[in-house]
Design an enzyme around this catalytic site. Structure first.
Site, PDB file in Angstrom:
ATOM      1  CB  SER A  46      -0.921   0.081   1.211  1.00  0.00           C
ATOM      2  OG  SER A  46      -1.907  -1.067   1.154  1.00  0.00           O
ATOM      3  CD  GLU A  47      -0.044   3.964   2.060  1.00  0.00           C
ATOM      4  OE1 GLU A  47      -1.048   4.523   1.716  1.00  0.00           O
ATOM      5  OE2 GLU A  47       0.114   2.936   2.715  1.00  0.00           O
ATOM      6  CB  THR A  48       7.441   2.249  -0.076  1.00  0.00           C
ATOM      7  OG1 THR A  48       6.848   0.818  -0.610  1.00  0.00           O
ATOM      8  CG2 THR A  48       8.994   2.028  -0.034  1.00  0.00           C
ATOM      9  CG  HIS A  77       0.141   1.157   7.040  1.00  0.00           C
ATOM     10  ND1 HIS A  77      -0.433   1.503   5.639  1.00  0.00           N
ATOM     11  CD2 HIS A  77       1.206   0.002   6.651  1.00  0.00           C
ATOM     12  CE1 HIS A  77       0.199   0.927   4.866  1.00  0.00           C
ATOM     13  NE2 HIS A  77       1.083   0.285   5.438  1.00  0.00           N
TER      14      HIS A  77
END
Length: 294
Positions: A46-48, A77
C-alpha cells in the site's frame, strides 16, 4: 551499484502476516524522486516510506510516503510503522516526523527488536457534505441503497488525506461490498485521492466499529487492510454524530482480506469540539533486505 537497506513490517497487528505491510528505507539519502516512485511500485505494498534528514534540527526525520501510484502528504500505517523502525533502531520513545502535512509527533513502545507499538498524533479532522446520495454511494461498492445506514450521514472527511465515509447497516453489508471501478471512476473524477471508506458499528470483544477501504489506482480498484489516515477522521465522525463517546475507539479492518488489523484511536474533546486525535497499534518486523540501484 548503490545499496539501500530496507525493513519490512506489518502494522496494526501483534503477529506476523496480519495488519498492513510496509517497506521502510531508513537511510534514503541519494534516492531520486522518480526512483522512490519506482521502488514503491516494485515493493507493491500500500505504501513505502523513505527516511531523510530533517529540515529542522529539532525534528527527527523527514519521511516521504509513496503508494505504487503517487506520493501522499501523510498516511497512518506508514507513519506508525516507520515510527517503530526508527524508534527501535535509535532507542527513542518520542519522535517528530516531517510529513507533507507538517510536523507529526510519534510515540514508540519497543517490546523487543522484532515487535512493539507506535502511536501518531493526527490533525483534528475536517468534514464536508458529500455529493453522493444513498443510491450513488451504495453503487460505488455494488450494494443497494438499503445497505446504507438510515440515520447517519454520508460525509467527506480527512486529516491530510480525504475519504468518502459511507455508514452501512451492519457487518453483513460490509462483508458483501465489492468495489465498482467504473462507478468509482465516474464519481471521483480527477480527485487526488479516490477512496471510499465503509464502516458499520460493531461493539464486541474485538472492536467498536469495523471498516473497509477501497481506492482507485490507475483505474483499478484495490482494498487496504488497515488505513490509519482514515481511522482518525472516522473516530471523529462517530464522536461528532454521538454514536460513540470521546476516548479510546477500537477499529477492526482487513478481516475480509485475511489480514485482520486492529487500530486504536483516541479522541479528546467533545462532539463538534474535538481537540486531539491519536492513532496507534502494534507493529511486527518480518523482513530485512538490500535494494540495489544502478
Amino acid at each position: 551499484m548503490r545499496k539501500y537497506r530496507f525493513v519490512q513490517v506489518d502494522v496494526f497487528t501483534n503477529r506476523p502476516f496480519g495488519g498492513n505491510q510496509l517497506a521502510v528505507f531508513p537511510e534514503a539519502e541519494g534516492i531520486a524522486d522518480a526512483e522512490m516512485q519506482a521502488i514503491a511500485r516494485e515493493m507493491n505494498f500500500s505504501e513505502t516510506t523513505f527516511v531523510l534528514p530533517p529540515t529542522d534540527p529539532d525534528h527527527d526525520a523527514r519521511v516521504r510516503i509513496f503508494t505504487p501510484g503517487q506520493e501522499l502528504p501523510m498516511a497512518g500505517h506508514p507513519t506508525v510503522g516507520t515510527g517503530f523502525v526508527l524508534g527501535a533502531e535509535r532507542g527513542k520513545a518520542d519522535l517528530v516526523f516531517e510529513l507533507g502535512v507538517g510536523p507529526t509527533p510519534v510515540s514508540v513502545e519497543v517490546t523487543n527488536a522484532m515487535a512493539g507499538r507506535a502511536t501518531m498524533q493526527q490533525r483534528v479532522p475536517n468534514y464536508w457534505e458529500a455529493a453522493a446520495n444513498r443510491e450513488e454511494a451504495a453503487s460505488l461498492v455494488s450494494l443497494g441503497a438499503e445497505a446504507v445506514h438510515a440515520s447517519l450521514p454520508i460525509l467527506n472527511g480527512g486529516a491530510g488525506v480525504d475519504y468518502l465515509y459511507v455508514p452501512l447497516r451492519d457487518h453483513n453489508d460490509l462483508a458483501a461490498a465489492r468495489p465498482d471501478a467504473a462507478a468509482m471512476t465516474r464519481y471521483f473524477g480527477d480527485a487526488f485521492h479516490k477512496a471510499v471508506y465503509l464502516f458499520s458499528i460493531e461493539r464486541d470483544a474485538e472492536s467498536d466499529v469495523r471498516g473497509r477501504m477501497f481506492f482507485l489506482v490507475n483505474g483499478a480498484t484495490l482494498e487496504d487492510p488497515a488505513t490509519g489516515s482514515a481511522a482518525g477522521p472516522l473516530a471523529g465522525y462517530l464522536v461528532n454524530q454521538g454514536v460513540l463517546p470521546p476516548g479510546s475507539i477500537r477499529l477492526r479492518q482487513g478481516q475480509e482480506m485475511g489480514r485482520p488489523s486492529d487500530i486504536e484511536v483516541t479522541v479528546t474533546g467533545a462532539a463538534d469540539a474535538i481537540t486531539r486525535v491519536t492513532v496507534g497499534g502494534g507493529v511486527v518486523k518480518v523482513a530485512e533486505g538490500t535494494l540495489f540501484l544502478p
